[in-house]
Design an enzyme around this catalytic site. Structure first.
Site, PDB file in Angstrom:
ATOM      1  N   PRO A  23       4.456 -15.906 -22.376  1.00 17.41           N
ATOM      2  CA  PRO A  23       4.633 -17.511 -22.791  1.00 17.41           C
ATOM      3  C   PRO A  23       3.155 -17.854 -22.346  1.00 17.41           C
ATOM      4  CG  PRO A  23       6.045 -17.002 -20.900  1.00 17.41           C
ATOM      5  CD  PRO A  23       5.591 -15.369 -21.397  1.00 17.41           C
ATOM      6  N   ALA A  34       2.046 -20.524 -18.851  1.00 15.31           N
ATOM      7  CA  ALA A  34       3.089 -20.503 -18.184  1.00 15.31           C
ATOM      8  C   ALA A  34       3.041 -19.802 -16.666  1.00 15.31           C
ATOM      9  CB  ALA A  34       4.239 -20.058 -18.887  1.00 15.31           C
ATOM     10  N   GLY A  35       1.666 -19.467 -16.468  1.00 17.18           N
ATOM     11  CA  GLY A  35       1.385 -18.950 -15.236  1.00 17.18           C
ATOM     12  C   GLY A  35       1.616 -17.297 -15.276  1.00 17.18           C
ATOM     13  N   GLY A  61      -0.374 -15.350 -16.900  1.00 14.16           N
ATOM     14  CA  GLY A  61      -1.632 -14.971 -17.342  1.00 14.16           C
ATOM     15  C   GLY A  61      -1.797 -14.232 -18.802  1.00 14.16           C
ATOM     16  N   SER A  62      -1.196 -15.194 -19.647  1.00 16.04           N
ATOM     17  CA  SER A  62      -1.524 -14.892 -21.199  1.00 16.04           C
ATOM     18  C   SER A  62      -2.801 -14.866 -21.634  1.00 16.04           C
ATOM     19  CB  SER A  62      -0.714 -15.931 -21.915  1.00 16.04           C
ATOM     20  OG  SER A  62      -1.312 -17.213 -21.990  1.00 16.04           O
ATOM     21  N   ALA A  82      -4.528 -11.725 -20.344  1.00 14.15           N
ATOM     22  CA  ALA A  82      -4.095 -10.567 -21.138  1.00 14.15           C
ATOM     23  C   ALA A  82      -4.788 -10.484 -22.769  1.00 14.15           C
ATOM     24  CB  ALA A  82      -2.431 -10.613 -21.052  1.00 14.15           C
ATOM     25  N   ASP A 114      -6.692 -12.922 -12.173  1.00 15.40           N
ATOM     26  CA  ASP A 114      -5.987 -12.682 -13.266  1.00 15.40           C
ATOM     27  C   ASP A 114      -6.568 -11.558 -14.466  1.00 15.40           C
ATOM     28  OD1 ASP A 114      -5.115 -14.729 -12.475  1.00 15.40           O
ATOM     29  OD2 ASP A 114      -4.535 -15.827 -14.470  1.00 15.40           O
TER      30      ASP A 114
END
Ligand SMILES: Nc1ncnc2c1ncn2[C@@H]1O[C@H](COP(=O)(O)OP(=O)(O)OP(=O)(O)O)[C@@H](O)[C@H]1O
Ligand SMILES: C[C@@](O)(CCO)CC(=O)[O-]
Ligand SMILES: [Mg+2]
Length: 329
Positions: free
Chosen positions: A112, A115-116, A118-119, A122, A164
């Site tokens: 998501p 939302a924390g 790490g999108s 990634a 991250d």
């Protein structure tokens, strides 16, 4: 055509304080972003991202000096949404000395947004890897981690640590303190439950808020130092495999993040629901403001979260020992 994937992460301990040189320990989780890149005959960049909350859409940049998107949506919105991908491609053009290289980029993600989990890291790590491999260059994950950090640093207006991006590139549990980034090899298999309130926080804005308070208040500087102490205790607990001590450090860390002002009513409610459900510890993860919490526990914790009105979705997750992967070439 090359597809690469990279994992999201949860923070065991240390988000926010890591921006000011304290250590942090994020852990990669088994939810991934997948990015497929195909080199084009021209120098244009075409991005398609159907998981964005802006509704799935395709953006094409003409590759000219202005490099403007050709879709009918406010430019600021598109730039905010597409900044990570554009900057990732800029890093690959620079790394390979191919300023004219053009690409079609397609993104699918299980993480998501905002939302924390790490999108952004990634997507960035997977995009850099896929584009470099598509151009015939197999980059070392440490190089990808460094380039991905440059992307987050620039898109988030200088407000980013290496945590991250290093975690997503390398996988497993990692420790980041300033420029010193390494994997922790002795961490046991931990069962995590993630609770998601369906919302999001703006990482750049939250970090800027903490920085402003830190510049103004001794108490905030001391809170950040104390988070560093909790991370050191947490590392010892992780390496000893002492789940009660790990959980305690997560609880203390959540309290300190609340003191920094980055928690939210929904995050606090989910943290308490997880603890009531028997979690050994629970805390918000990532920048905060809304989004996800991470709890140390299993089935009963997930069910307790599912019964919490603050929680839109709860799922069990585990440490993903793999970082970035080339899935198809
Ligand atoms: N599936 C996706 N497709 C395209 N862009 C994405 C996707 N997932 C994330 N992004 C980019 O990352 C941004 C979210 O990054 P942000 O740093 O705010 O949150 P996060 O990385 O999910 O959480 P945190 O940094 O707190 O761990 C999105 O606005 C978008 O630009
Ligand atoms: C809030 C923060 O510490 C973590 C965001 O996932 C920012 C960063 O480290 O770049
Ligand atoms: Mg992010």
């Amino acid at each position: 055509m090359v597809t690469a994937s990279a994992p999201g992460k949860v923070y065991c301990f240390g988000e926010h304080a890591v921006v000011y040189g304290e250590p942090a320990i994020p852990c990669a989780i088994d939810r991934r972003a997948r990015v497929t890149v195909t080199e084009r005959a021209d120098s244009a960049l075409r991005i398609s991202a159907d998981d964005l909350s802006l509704e799935g859409f395709t953006v094409a940049y003409d590759g000219g000096p202005e490099d403007r998107p050709n879709v009918d949506a406010p430019e600021s919105l598109l730039d905010a949404a597409m900044g990570y991908v554009r900057e990732s491609i800029a890093q690959v053009r620079d790394l390979l000395d191919r300023p004219e290289a053009g690409f079609d980029v397609e993104i699918h993600s299980e993480i998501p947004l905002g939302a924390g989990l790490g999108s952004s890291a990634a997507v960035t790590v997977a995009a850099i890897t896929a584009a470099a491999v598509e151009c015939g260059h197999d980059p070392d994950p440490a190089i990808v981690a460094d380039r991905a950090f440059q992307v987050e640093h620039s898109v988030q207006d200088g407000e980013a640590s290496r945590a991250d991006t290093f975690c997503s590139a390398m996988g497993g549990a990692v420790r980041v303190e300033g420029e010193d980034c390494r994997r922790l090899e002795d961490v046991p298999t931990l069962e995590f439950v993630v609770g998601y309130d369906g919302g999001a926080g703006d990482t750049g804005a939250l970090v800027r808020g903490v920085r402003a308070d830190r510049d103004r208040y001794d108490s905030i500087r001391e809170t950040i130092d104390t988070i560093g102490a909790v991370v050191r205790e947490g590392q010892a607990a992780l390496e000893a495999g002492d789940r009660d001590a790990i959980g305690r450090c997560m609880d203390v860390n959540h309290g300190l993040l609340s003191a920094l002002g980055v928690s939210a009513r929904s995050l606090d409610a989910m943290v308490w629901a997880a603890r009531d459900g028997g979690a050994r510890g629970a805390k918000l993860t990532g920048a905060g403001g809304g989004g996800c919490i991470v709890a140390l526990g299993d089935g009963p914790v997930r069910r307790a979260l599912e019964f919490s009105t603050a929680c839109e979705q709860a799922f069990a997750t585990a440490i993903d020992r793999d970082g970035v992967r080339v899935e198809q070439r």
